[in-house]
Design a protein around this motif. Structure first.
Motif, short mmCIF file in Angstrom:
data_model
loop_
_atom_site.label_atom_id
_atom_site.label_comp_id
_atom_site.label_asym_id
_atom_site.label_seq_id
_atom_site.Cartn_x
_atom_site.Cartn_y
_atom_site.Cartn_z
N TRP A 9 0.81 -1.21 0.00
CA TRP A 9 0.00 0.00 0.00
C TRP A 9 0.85 1.28 0.00
CZ3 TRP A 9 2.00 2.01 4.34
CH2 TRP A 9 2.37 1.12 5.36
N TRP A 10 2.18 1.14 0.06
CA TRP A 10 3.04 2.30 0.27
C TRP A 10 2.85 3.39 -0.78
CZ3 TRP A 10 5.72 4.75 3.76
CH2 TRP A 10 6.65 5.71 3.35
N ASP A 11 2.83 3.04 -2.04
CA ASP A 11 2.75 4.06 -3.11
C ASP A 11 1.47 4.87 -3.06
OD1 ASP A 11 5.24 3.35 -4.07
OD2 ASP A 11 4.45 1.98 -5.60
N GLY A 12 0.42 4.33 -2.44
CA GLY A 12 -0.84 5.06 -2.36
C GLY A 12 -1.02 5.83 -1.06
N LEU A 13 -0.06 5.74 -0.13
CA LEU A 13 -0.20 6.39 1.17
C LEU A 13 0.04 7.88 1.06
CD1 LEU A 13 -0.64 5.78 4.24
CD2 LEU A 13 1.86 5.81 4.43
N ALA A 14 -0.86 8.68 1.59
CA ALA A 14 -0.74 10.14 1.54
C ALA A 14 0.56 10.61 2.19
CB ALA A 14 -1.93 10.78 2.24
N ASN A 15 1.26 11.51 1.52
CA ASN A 15 2.49 12.13 2.04
C ASN A 15 3.61 11.13 2.30
OD1 ASN A 15 1.23 14.66 2.09
ND2 ASN A 15 0.57 14.44 4.21
N ALA A 16 3.56 9.96 1.71
CA ALA A 16 4.46 8.87 2.08
C ALA A 16 5.93 9.28 2.08
CB ALA A 16 4.25 7.68 1.13
N ASP A 17 6.40 9.89 1.03
CA ASP A 17 7.83 10.17 0.92
C ASP A 17 8.33 11.26 1.86
OD1 ASP A 17 8.17 8.22 -1.02
OD2 ASP A 17 7.76 9.60 -2.68
N ALA A 18 7.39 12.04 2.42
CA ALA A 18 7.79 13.14 3.31
C ALA A 18 7.69 12.78 4.79
CB ALA A 18 6.93 14.37 3.03
N LEU A 19 7.15 11.62 5.09
CA LEU A 19 6.84 11.29 6.48
C LEU A 19 8.06 10.89 7.30
CD1 LEU A 19 3.60 9.14 6.01
CD2 LEU A 19 3.79 11.59 6.49
N THR A 20 8.04 11.29 8.57
CA THR A 20 9.01 10.81 9.55
C THR A 20 8.25 10.13 10.69
OG1 THR A 20 9.02 12.82 10.91
CG2 THR A 20 10.55 12.74 9.04
#
Length: 366
Positions: free
Chosen positions: A112-123
């Protein structure tokens, strides 16, 4: 027909005196029960000197006529997020986790990673302080519809994250507050990926056992000793969510979002351990709330698994509420008075946080 009469128990671990909080607290508890706000209530108050007062009113199970007692337990709801945050922060202090590392470090291989909101910016820190912008699966229509046909099969954490994959972000990551149970499900996945251990095992070792929280156990399965009957409201009035210690539904999905069965006494123990001179060195880290304060002065905010309010004189209050499965909880530690108190009731409609803060205000009024 069994006659149902609210019964009040008062177990006091301190001598009564002019500053005894028990009469006032019991009066308010009895009023809440008599007004029909909640079938039963359990309250624990810990004074600054360490003495503890346990108070009980009403019925743990109205159908069976069982009164609330010292061993009555309730679902913790989101008060359990504080435990999750403590586990994460202690792992960070040990070098196992980095609160400011990208979440992709641990979760980028999930379906589900590619569809997760704000995925690449999250900490990890953004997840813990609810500034991630990830939608809440509990508010997702697909999750609701799945619950209508799924029965008691439960959900895996990956399934929960999958419900919100593809949903729009709730806001800019790191720059807002948007409360989401999904945040804490992701934290749980990170903890287990990074350590190779189950979250509940870690929580027992790092939090539950060191504090002696003997009335607290994971919300796994449906039957629990001394569990009060929770209640919700629908077309046919108040409906029980448990009977004779067994939940009617599988609620395992709460997991790291607050999946515990507990008592007010254990919640007070937990929050006192976060107070001045408390058990945890992690206190400073979880109380940091500068990222997403609720007011311009930055005096009120959400730290890591905990609501925080700072006063001009350096005093503070830390708190959290819980609402899950027909149970309501609230816990507060007030550094100025040294009081810590927790409230748990067995009805979703009961506003435990309002009750707790009003009680604290009455107990600390000059």
């Amino acid at each position: 027909m069994r006659l149902i009469i609210p019964i009040v128990f008062c177990l006091i671990a301190a001598p009564a005196g002019a500053d005894d909080p028990a009469p006032l607290a019991l009066s308010r508890m009895n009023a809440a029960v008599e007004d029909g706000q909640v079938p039963g209530l359990s309250v624990t108050i810990r004074r600054a000197d360490g003495t503890r007062i346990d108070l009980h009113a009403g019925l743990a199970d109205p159908r069976e006529g069982i009164p609330v007692g010292s061993d009555t337990r309730f679902l913790s709801g989101s008060t359990g997020k504080t435990i999750t945050a403590l586990v994460a922060v202690q792992l960070a202090e040990a070098g196992t986790l980095d609160l400011d590392a990208p979440v992709s470090t641990w979760l980028s291989d999930r379906d589900w990673w590619d569809g997760l909101a704000n995925a690449d910016a999250l900490t990890l820190r953004m997840l813990l302080n609810h500034s991630a912008g990830v939608p809440d699966y509990l508010e997702d229509l697909d999750f609701f519809l799945a619950g209508l046909i799924r029965g008691n099969r439960g959900y895996s954490p990956d399934e929960l994250a999958g419900f919100v994959a593809g949903d729009a972000a709730e806001g800019e990551p790191g720059a807002h507050f948007s409360y989401s149970d999904t945040d804490y499900i992701l934290v749980g996945l990170i903890i287990e990926t990074a350590t190779g251990e189950t979250f509940y095992d870690l929580a027992r070792r790092l939090v539950i056992e060191p504090l002696g929280m003997t009335g607290t156990e994971p919300l796994q399965g449906r039957t629990f000793e001394n569990l009060a009957a929770g209640h919700t409201h629908g077309l046919f009035g108040r409906q029980a969510t448990a009977r004779r210690g067994t939940l009617k539904s599988n609620l395992d999905h709460e997991w790291t979002g607050g999946g515990w069965v507990t008592t007010p006494g254990d919640l007070v123990t937990l929050y006192r351990a976060l107070g001045d001179g408390g058990f945890f060195a992690a206190e400073g880290a979880i109380m940091r709330s500068d990222i997403n304060a609720f007011d311009e002065a930055g005096t009120r905010g959400y730290g890591l698994g905990i609501y925080v309010r700072f006063h001009d004189d350096g005093a503070y209050r830390i708190a959290h509420g819980g609402d899950f499965g027909g149970y309501r909880s609230s816990v507060i530690h007030d550094s100025r008075s040294g009081l810590t108190l927790a409230v748990q009731g067995n009805d979703k409609a009961f506003e435990a946080p309002d009750f707790a803060f009003e009680l604290l205000g009455a107990l600390t009024a000059d």
